[in-house]
Design an enzyme around this catalytic site. Structure first.
Site, short mmCIF file in Angstrom:
data_model
loop_
_atom_site.label_atom_id
_atom_site.label_comp_id
_atom_site.label_asym_id
_atom_site.label_seq_id
_atom_site.Cartn_x
_atom_site.Cartn_y
_atom_site.Cartn_z
N HIS A 98 47.29 43.37 13.57
CA HIS A 98 48.49 44.06 14.05
C HIS A 98 49.50 43.05 14.59
O HIS A 98 50.71 43.16 14.35
CB HIS A 98 48.12 45.04 15.17
CG HIS A 98 47.58 46.35 14.70
ND1 HIS A 98 48.21 47.12 13.75
CD2 HIS A 98 46.48 47.05 15.10
CE1 HIS A 98 47.52 48.23 13.56
NE2 HIS A 98 46.47 48.21 14.37
N HIS A 138 51.47 41.37 11.98
CA HIS A 138 52.49 42.27 11.46
C HIS A 138 53.76 42.19 12.31
O HIS A 138 54.89 42.21 11.80
CB HIS A 138 51.94 43.70 11.44
CG HIS A 138 52.65 44.61 10.50
ND1 HIS A 138 52.34 45.96 10.40
CD2 HIS A 138 53.65 44.42 9.62
CE1 HIS A 138 53.11 46.52 9.48
NE2 HIS A 138 53.93 45.60 9.00
N HIS A 152 40.87 42.83 14.07
CA HIS A 152 41.73 43.99 13.82
C HIS A 152 43.04 43.89 14.59
O HIS A 152 44.13 44.00 14.01
CB HIS A 152 40.98 45.26 14.22
CG HIS A 152 41.76 46.53 14.06
ND1 HIS A 152 41.55 47.43 13.05
CD2 HIS A 152 42.77 47.08 14.80
CE1 HIS A 152 42.39 48.44 13.15
NE2 HIS A 152 43.13 48.25 14.22
N GLU A 153 42.95 43.69 15.89
CA GLU A 153 44.16 43.66 16.70
C GLU A 153 45.01 42.43 16.37
O GLU A 153 46.24 42.48 16.44
CB GLU A 153 43.81 43.68 18.20
CG GLU A 153 43.07 44.93 18.65
CD GLU A 153 43.78 46.23 18.29
OE1 GLU A 153 45.02 46.24 18.14
OE2 GLU A 153 43.09 47.25 18.15
#
Length: 723
Positions: free
Chosen positions: A499, A502, A495-496
């Site tokens: 990010h 991104h 998940h991280e």
């Protein structure tokens, strides 16, 4: 437009000036102000000291005010370059200093840093107001905005202009002098209250320990959990086994400990954080923050804080958010009740007359998984060694996006646990630098997050690479064993990392629109889509290798994981939705609705939606850091909104027959990851997928909707609610 300073913990502006002579005296000694040569121009963590921060903030404010003075003294008509672009870059130093300071306050704080943050907070708020409530400055911005249709700006500059104008209006530029005075007072109080809320939770979490001295009370706990607890006790200078409220400690205890009374004790400590009527109590701060936000919204002409916040989101308004949450609640609550029944049946074998309680849920959910699916989570941990998981993610992103990560040993880090990596594209061109920081410590707040020390932008036509970081609280190495992650921790890592991608793959002109500078209910798409790869069989073959033998995770173990994956999703969805609804309840109150009793308010709202006693909201009011200290107020729903998008997007890969489909990944990079906030997110998703997202994939993934082959009579396209 200059950026309002947003941190992982709180929102801040900037501070007022002090004597330039004082600033100059500090200037030559301060690595935050002077140019210090470091690889990739990362912060000089090895040279930065606490005493450098206040002078650096002061110099950042001085430089920014100097730029604004130049804008206002310019006799040429206001245009994009001399007003909007000048504003956007006016906080260059301030932004760099803020990024270092507030990230350290979250990841490696100490009492001195906390004190500095408390001193800075009202001054930062005042400076921010001095800019956004400057009538002459707003006048120049408005003159450019009013002629925007005739300027011939490219889409990114047009969006910068629109966001700049809106930022002034939404900050109170059109208010009367009296209203602006009130706004300044509210902003100052908000900044301090938010800061204190987060600090209280960190202190309360660090304060608690459950020290077990009799081995019989460890019954049920795996050896790995016992060893970690023994090491924790030894480091604290104590004998026995020490458990804390950090997730790698408390969650395994609730899942495995046979001693029901001790489970009850640590669960109560976890769910009552900030609620002890002492110096760390957060109830008054919750009420104050909710009321101040409502007052600010009213000043700006909005019915509630949620109306104010959501205007800039994909959802647009509270009614749309509540509709989504209520629709999902109808699927999730019955599933949670089914799970409760199954667990009660198992519990009845242990007790003749006891009802399942909240502190029993994780324990008996684990029992059901073991009995019904032969699933034992601890069997997976040897296959999830941290470095192998990391390397597996590296392989994944190379397959998808062609980027490679290399460990850097010549780059300063802010803590010995943090490591830096160079990121290059398939042509060997530098993409950016990424820090990773994995283990709990008393100086780090709980949870996991991604942040930036420098966002990507262009300068003189050249791309300036970003510097990003992911900060986690994973199970640490114990004794001679490496760090072995739980499945939840593996998912968090993916998940991280999403990010971080991104931020790293951003390719925009202005920092204000770079990377994760998108609406809250869109920002979780890049992170949550990465989770989908974590346990796909093809992906597990790449990284899930036994840390001792090198054996690839057995297929039968993968099958057990797949079979058990959807059990307890009723609980997971309900606890999350309950927290989201609680967030919306606090932030849809009007300015005339001061909450007198936070405990009663929370109970009333949870009773209204029918939350069962065995489940608490994922975050109760007094430790709801996301919304009272972390920038997610009226936005906690964003994870499930984005999950509609990420589930639909991953289905695109699955339906192609290749989860590593580089063509689809390239489209995702081009239309989502690289664009930042330069285009409306609805349009970005449409550009990528060719249609609007279908909610059915989320419901199927969570086991809340039958699979397609069993669901011929169910709707084939369930849309997100629209305004």
């Amino acid at each position: 437009m200059m950026r309002k300073i947003t941190t992982p913990i709180a929102f801040f502006g900037a501070m007022s000036l002090v004597s330039p002579a004082i600033v100059y005296a500090q200037d030559k000694q301060n690595p935050l102000i002077e140019t210090v040569s470091t690889p990739y121009a990362v912060p000089a963590f090895d040279k930065i000291k606490n005493e450098h921060f206040i002078p650096a903030f002061e110099e950042g404010m001085r430089q920014q005010n100097q730029v604004i003075a130049q804008i206002l003294s310019n006799t040429a008509p206001a245009d994009f370059k001399n007003t909007i672009a000048a504003l956007e870059s006016s906080d260059a130093l301030l932004n760099e200093v803020s990024a270092v300071f507030f990230n350290l306050n979250g990841a490696n704080t100490n009492p001195e840093i906390q004190k500095i943050a408390e001193q800075l907070s009202p001054k930062l708020s005042q400076h921010n107001d001095d800019i956004y409530l400057n009538a002459a400055l707003f006048d120049r911005v408005k003159k450019v905005y009013d002629q925007r249709n005739a300027l011939g700006l490219n889409p990114e500059k047009d969006r910068i202009l629109e966001k700049t104008y809106k930022a002034f209006v939404r900050s109170g530029a059109q208010l009367t002098d009296a209203q602006q005075k009130k706004m300044r007072a509210i902003n100052s109080k908000l900044s301090l209250a938010s800061l204190k809320f987060g600090r209280n939770i960190l202190d309360e979490t660090n304060k608690y320990e459950l020290l077990i001295t009799e081995e019989k009370n460890l019954a049920g706990l795996p050896e790995s959990v016992r060893a970690a607890a023994a090491e924790s006790a030894a480091k604290a200078g104590k004998k026995g086994w020490r458990f804390t409220l950090h997730n790698p400690s408390v969650m395994p205890f609730l899942q495995y400990a046979d001693n029901r009374e001790l489970r009850k004790q640590i669960y109560a400590a976890y769910t009552e954080r900030g609620n002890h009527n002492d110096e760390l109590d957060n109830k008054a701060l919750v009420a104050e923050l909710a009321h101040l936000r409502a007052q600010k919204a009213q000043l700006l002409g909005y019915a509630s804080h949620a109306d104010f916040v959501l205007e800039e989101s994909m959802s647009k308004n509270p009614a749309t958010v509540n509709k989504l949450l209520e629709n999902l609640w109808k699927y999730a609550l019955p599933k949670a009740k089914e799970e409760r029944t199954l667990m009660q049946e198992v519990m009845n074998r242990d007790y003749d007359d006891q009802q399942l309680a909240a502190w029993d849920w994780s324990y008996y959910a684990n029992k059901v998984k073991e009995e019904k699916y032969s699933y034992v989570a601890e069997e997976l941990r040897p296959y999830f060694e941290l470095n192998k998981v990391r390397d597996g993610i590296f392989v994944l992103v190379k397959k998808l996006y062609g980027i490679e990560f290399s460990r850097l040993n010549n780059v300063p880090v802010y803590h010995e646990d943090a490591a830096a990596y160079e990121v290059k594209d398939k042509n060997g061109k530098l993409v950016g630098v990424m820090y990773m920081d994995f283990f709990p410590r008393s100086s780090k707040r709980g949870g996991a997050w991604m942040t930036s020390f420098r966002k990507q932008y262009y300068e003189a036509g050249k791309r300036v690479p970003p510097v990003v970081s992911i900060v986690c609280n994973f199970s640490a190495p114990v004794g001679d064993e490496p760090a072995l992650l739980t499945p939840d921790e593996v998912e968090t890592f993916f998940h991280e990392f999403g990010h971080a991608l991104h931020g790293l793959l951003s390719d925009v002109e202005y920092q204000m629109l770079a990377g994760t500078s998108v609406p809250r209910d869109f920002v979780e798409l890049p992170s949550q889509i990465m989770e989908h790869w974590a346990f796909e069989p093809e992906m597990l073959q790449l990284y899930a290798h036994h840390y001792q033998t090198g054996e690839v995770i057995p297929q039968e173990l993968v099958k057990k994981m797949e079979d058990a994956a959807k059990f307890n999703q009723g609980f997971a969805t309900v606890e999350y939705l309950a927290a989201s609804m609680l967030d919306m309840a606090y932030h849809t109150t009007g300015a005339d609705q001061k909450i007198e009793d936070v405990t009663a308010f929370e109970k009333e709202k949870m009773d209204k939606i029918g939350l069962i006693d065995e489940i608490a909201p994922r975050y109760r009011s007094t430790y709801f850091n996301h919304v009272f200290s972390g920038g997610y107020s009226s936005g906690y729903y964003s994870y499930i909104w984005s999950e509609v998008l990420d589930s639909d997007a991953f289905a695109y890969f699955k339906e192609s027959g290749d989860i590593f489909n580089s063509e689809i990944a390239s489209a995702f990079q081009k239309e989502i990851l690289s664009k930042g906030g330069t285009v409306d997110p609805d349009q970005l998703y449409l550009n990528f997928r060719g249609r609007q997202p279908d909610m059915k994939y989320l419901l199927q993934n969570r086991g809340l909707l039958a699979e397609p082959k069993e669901a011929e009579k169910q709707p084939s396209n369930i849309q997100l609610p629209k305004d």
